[in-house]
Scaffold this motif. Structure first.
Motif, PDB file in Angstrom:
ATOM      1  N   PHE A 192     -78.631  -4.124  54.353  1.00 43.71           N
ATOM      2  CA  PHE A 192     -77.396  -3.522  54.869  1.00 43.71           C
ATOM      3  C   PHE A 192     -76.651  -4.546  55.718  1.00 43.71           C
ATOM      4  O   PHE A 192     -76.132  -4.251  56.782  1.00 43.71           O
ATOM      5  CB  PHE A 192     -77.688  -2.247  55.672  1.00 43.71           C
ATOM      6  CG  PHE A 192     -76.501  -1.323  55.708  1.00 43.71           C
ATOM      7  CD1 PHE A 192     -76.095  -0.654  54.557  1.00 43.71           C
ATOM      8  CD2 PHE A 192     -75.767  -1.146  56.864  1.00 43.71           C
ATOM      9  CE1 PHE A 192     -74.983   0.178  54.561  1.00 43.71           C
ATOM     10  CE2 PHE A 192     -74.650  -0.315  56.879  1.00 43.71           C
ATOM     11  CZ  PHE A 192     -74.267   0.346  55.724  1.00 43.71           C
ATOM     12  N   SER A 193     -76.602  -5.784  55.226  1.00 37.82           N
ATOM     13  CA  SER A 193     -75.822  -6.812  55.916  1.00 37.82           C
ATOM     14  C   SER A 193     -75.174  -7.713  54.875  1.00 37.82           C
ATOM     15  O   SER A 193     -75.784  -8.069  53.861  1.00 37.82           O
ATOM     16  CB  SER A 193     -76.709  -7.635  56.853  1.00 37.82           C
ATOM     17  OG  SER A 193     -77.497  -8.540  56.117  1.00 37.82           O
ATOM     18  N   GLU A 194     -73.944  -8.078  55.163  1.00 41.81           N
ATOM     19  CA  GLU A 194     -73.221  -8.992  54.273  1.00 41.81           C
ATOM     20  C   GLU A 194     -73.912 -10.362  54.273  1.00 41.81           C
ATOM     21  O   GLU A 194     -73.931 -11.056  53.258  1.00 41.81           O
ATOM     22  CB  GLU A 194     -71.763  -9.101  54.730  1.00 41.81           C
ATOM     23  CG  GLU A 194     -70.918 -10.088  53.945  1.00 41.81           C
ATOM     24  CD  GLU A 194     -70.795  -9.757  52.468  1.00 41.81           C
ATOM     25  OE1 GLU A 194     -71.054  -8.610  52.064  1.00 41.81           O
ATOM     26  OE2 GLU A 194     -70.450 -10.694  51.705  1.00 41.81           O
ATOM     27  N   GLY A 195     -74.515 -10.721  55.412  1.00 33.03           N
ATOM     28  CA  GLY A 195     -75.210 -12.009  55.487  1.00 33.03           C
ATOM     29  C   GLY A 195     -76.339 -12.094  54.467  1.00 33.03           C
ATOM     30  O   GLY A 195     -76.486 -13.097  53.770  1.00 33.03           O
ATOM     31  N   TYR A 197     -76.688 -10.234  51.689  1.00 32.84           N
ATOM     32  CA  TYR A 197     -76.133 -10.232  50.326  1.00 32.84           C
ATOM     33  C   TYR A 197     -75.570 -11.608  49.969  1.00 32.84           C
ATOM     34  O   TYR A 197     -75.760 -12.106  48.861  1.00 32.84           O
ATOM     35  CB  TYR A 197     -75.080  -9.123  50.173  1.00 32.84           C
ATOM     36  CG  TYR A 197     -75.687  -7.850  49.592  1.00 32.84           C
ATOM     37  CD1 TYR A 197     -75.738  -7.644  48.217  1.00 32.84           C
ATOM     38  CD2 TYR A 197     -76.237  -6.883  50.418  1.00 32.84           C
ATOM     39  CE1 TYR A 197     -76.310  -6.501  47.670  1.00 32.84           C
ATOM     40  CE2 TYR A 197     -76.814  -5.732  49.891  1.00 32.84           C
ATOM     41  CZ  TYR A 197     -76.844  -5.550  48.507  1.00 32.84           C
ATOM     42  OH  TYR A 197     -77.432  -4.433  47.968  1.00 32.84           O
ATOM     43  N   LEU A 205     -72.034  -7.012  49.811  1.00 27.74           N
ATOM     44  CA  LEU A 205     -72.550  -5.654  50.036  1.00 27.74           C
ATOM     45  C   LEU A 205     -71.553  -4.568  49.637  1.00 27.74           C
ATOM     46  O   LEU A 205     -71.925  -3.575  49.007  1.00 27.74           O
ATOM     47  CB  LEU A 205     -72.914  -5.502  51.522  1.00 27.74           C
ATOM     48  CG  LEU A 205     -73.228  -4.099  52.038  1.00 27.74           C
ATOM     49  CD1 LEU A 205     -74.443  -3.511  51.323  1.00 27.74           C
ATOM     50  CD2 LEU A 205     -73.461  -4.134  53.556  1.00 27.74           C
ATOM     51  N   ASN A 234     -84.571  -8.499  56.122  1.00 34.24           N
ATOM     52  CA  ASN A 234     -83.805  -7.236  56.112  1.00 34.24           C
ATOM     53  C   ASN A 234     -84.629  -6.085  56.679  1.00 34.24           C
ATOM     54  O   ASN A 234     -84.359  -4.922  56.344  1.00 34.24           O
ATOM     55  CB  ASN A 234     -83.330  -6.900  54.688  1.00 34.24           C
ATOM     56  CG  ASN A 234     -84.489  -6.620  53.739  1.00 34.24           C
ATOM     57  OD1 ASN A 234     -85.654  -6.786  54.111  1.00 34.24           O
ATOM     58  ND2 ASN A 234     -84.174  -6.187  52.536  1.00 34.24           N
ATOM     59  N   GLU A 239     -81.050  -2.619  61.452  1.00 30.49           N
ATOM     60  CA  GLU A 239     -80.437  -2.647  60.114  1.00 30.49           C
ATOM     61  C   GLU A 239     -80.835  -1.394  59.333  1.00 30.49           C
ATOM     62  O   GLU A 239     -80.005  -0.786  58.644  1.00 30.49           O
ATOM     63  CB  GLU A 239     -80.864  -3.915  59.361  1.00 30.49           C
ATOM     64  CG  GLU A 239     -80.212  -4.017  57.987  1.00 30.49           C
ATOM     65  CD  GLU A 239     -80.408  -5.376  57.328  1.00 30.49           C
ATOM     66  OE1 GLU A 239     -80.703  -6.352  58.042  1.00 30.49           O
ATOM     67  OE2 GLU A 239     -80.246  -5.457  56.102  1.00 30.49           O
ATOM     68  N   ARG A 242     -78.808   1.487  60.505  1.00 29.33           N
ATOM     69  CA  ARG A 242     -77.435   1.470  59.987  1.00 29.33           C
ATOM     70  C   ARG A 242     -77.410   1.871  58.516  1.00 29.33           C
ATOM     71  O   ARG A 242     -76.534   2.624  58.080  1.00 29.33           O
ATOM     72  CB  ARG A 242     -76.815   0.076  60.170  1.00 29.33           C
ATOM     73  CG  ARG A 242     -76.417  -0.184  61.627  1.00 29.33           C
ATOM     74  CD  ARG A 242     -75.675  -1.493  61.794  1.00 29.33           C
ATOM     75  NE  ARG A 242     -76.567  -2.632  61.641  1.00 29.33           N
ATOM     76  CZ  ARG A 242     -76.480  -3.557  60.707  1.00 29.33           C
ATOM     77  NH1 ARG A 242     -75.505  -3.506  59.832  1.00 29.33           N
ATOM     78  NH2 ARG A 242     -77.341  -4.549  60.637  1.00 29.33           N
TER      79      ARG A 242
END
Ligand code: SF4
Length: 371
Positions: A192-195, A197, A205, A234, A239, A242
């Motif tokens: 659940f993080s753009e980092g 992905y 994401l 992750n 995280e 969220r």
């Protein structure tokens, strides 16, 4: 997975492309939006520009075929205890460093040994083997969406269910065409993080979240979510909080969520296996957040069972991927009567044929196919 006999790559024209002013082809099947020059393939390897036409090189060429328990997909609320004909081709539109099927997902179509099966032959194979469903899995089925659509359409005609096991990385233009004849899906929500992905999967994401919302609000497809937990990448509690909060707010409390354990593979060999305690903690967070059906996978755990969220009765008892006991009565808890969401009876009313029952009783439950 079974390795199949070698056949030449066939030419099948792709959908979801247009010619750009500079002559390259724009593929808009997935959010990568590849711009593909003459003789080149897209990121996924199996969509290739040949002579100004985009070809789909995986069509009719499964590189992996196997019969699995449906719990292995994982799907816990869709025909539990049944088997599913599972198939994949070559290539992928993500670049996950931890891919567990990298031998086919990182291969080009002409680098894998593949069978030659028309959509009708795939459905006939499922019927012959007595599996009520077919799964598009192992590599990312979105990238062979043309084949998926033709198999799913034929399967629906013949009363066989179809399942997408997908990373959810698809454009809205293609989504409804691909999922129109699909009965169920498991979507990987890898983090659940753009980092994560960006660095670990080479994608983003947000498109995956969009796909989940489309599935929930604009289709009747039954779907569940998988979150593979990788130590230090992750598995942070915040995280997970969220992720669960987003599911609750956008999809509701009844979408089953599977936390599954990572093992070192492909280019991510420097991370340890996920400790069971990590999955237990994530599950506790999800239940606290208000999600009703939260599972642990790739480990032996009591959290493989389905419990009634109201009276806590054990409803479906599992051991690894086996269903040992199913107490649901017409999809309801026999104790308090709560209706449990899922597809508990085959909507097409088919049961395995005599040959399939004989194989099963002879212990041939998870048959490898060697065509
Ligand atoms: S499906 Fe393949 S070729 Fe098309 S945009 Fe995605 S990665 Fe590129």
């Amino acid at each position: 997975m079974a390795v199949l006999s070698e056949v030449p790559v066939r030419q099948h024209e792709a959908r979801w492309w247009e010619t750009m002013p500079d002559g390259r082809l724009h593929c808009y099947l997935c959010p990568r939006h590849c711009h593909i020059g003459e003789g080149q393939a897209g990121f996924c390897f199996i969509r290739k520009n040949e002579g100004g036409r985009l070809l789909q090189l995986g069509y009719g060429r499964p590189a992996a075929l196997q019969i699995d328990p449906i719990e292995k997909k994982p799907l816990n609320h869709f025909l539990p205890g049944t088997r599913i004909l599972s198939m994949g081709t070559a290539g992928c539109n993500m670049g996950c460093l931890f891919c567990q099927n990298w031998d086919i997902s990182k291969a080009k179509a002409d680098q894998v040994r593949a069978a030659q099966l028309s959509p009708l032959e795939v459905v006939e194979l499922a019927q012959e083997r007595g599996t009520p469903s077919i799964a598009f899995t192992y590599n990312e089925p979105t990238i062979w969406g043309e084949y998926v659509i033709d198999i799913a359409r034929e399967a629906r005609r013949q009363g066989v269910n179809t399942v997408m096991v997908s990373n959810g990385y698809i454009t809205r233009e293609a989504f409804f065409e691909v999922y129109r004849h699909i009965d169920a899906a498991n979507i990987d929500l890898k983090a659940f993080s753009e980092g994560f992905y960006g660095k670990i999967t080479m994608t983003h994401l947000e498109p995956v979240l969009e796909t989940l919302k489309w599935l929930r609000h604009e289709t009747n497809v039954w779907f569940e979510i998988t979150n593979l937990m990788i130590p230090t990448l992750n598995d942070d509690d915040s995280e997970t909080q969220r992720l669960c909060g987003w599911i609750l707010e956008n999809l509701g409390d009844d979408v089953p969520l599977h936390f599954t354990a990572f093992h070192p593979d492909f280019k991510l060999q420097d991370k340890p296996r996920t400790p069971p305690e990590t999955l237990h903690a994530a599950r506790a967070i999800a239940l606290d957040a208000g999600l009703h059906y939260v599972y642990e996978g790739n480990i032996f755990s009591d959290a493989a069972h389905t419990f009634c969220p109201s009276c806590k009765m054990l409803l479906i008892q599992r051991s690894w991927h086996d269903v040992e006991r199913n107490r649901l009565q017409n999809g309801c808890c026999p104790n308090c009567g709560l209706s449990v969401p899922g597809r508990w009876a085959n909507p097409h009313g088919r049961t395995p044929g005599k040959a399939a029952r004989e194989r099963e009783s002879a212990g041939e439950r998870y048959l490898d196919l060697n065509l």
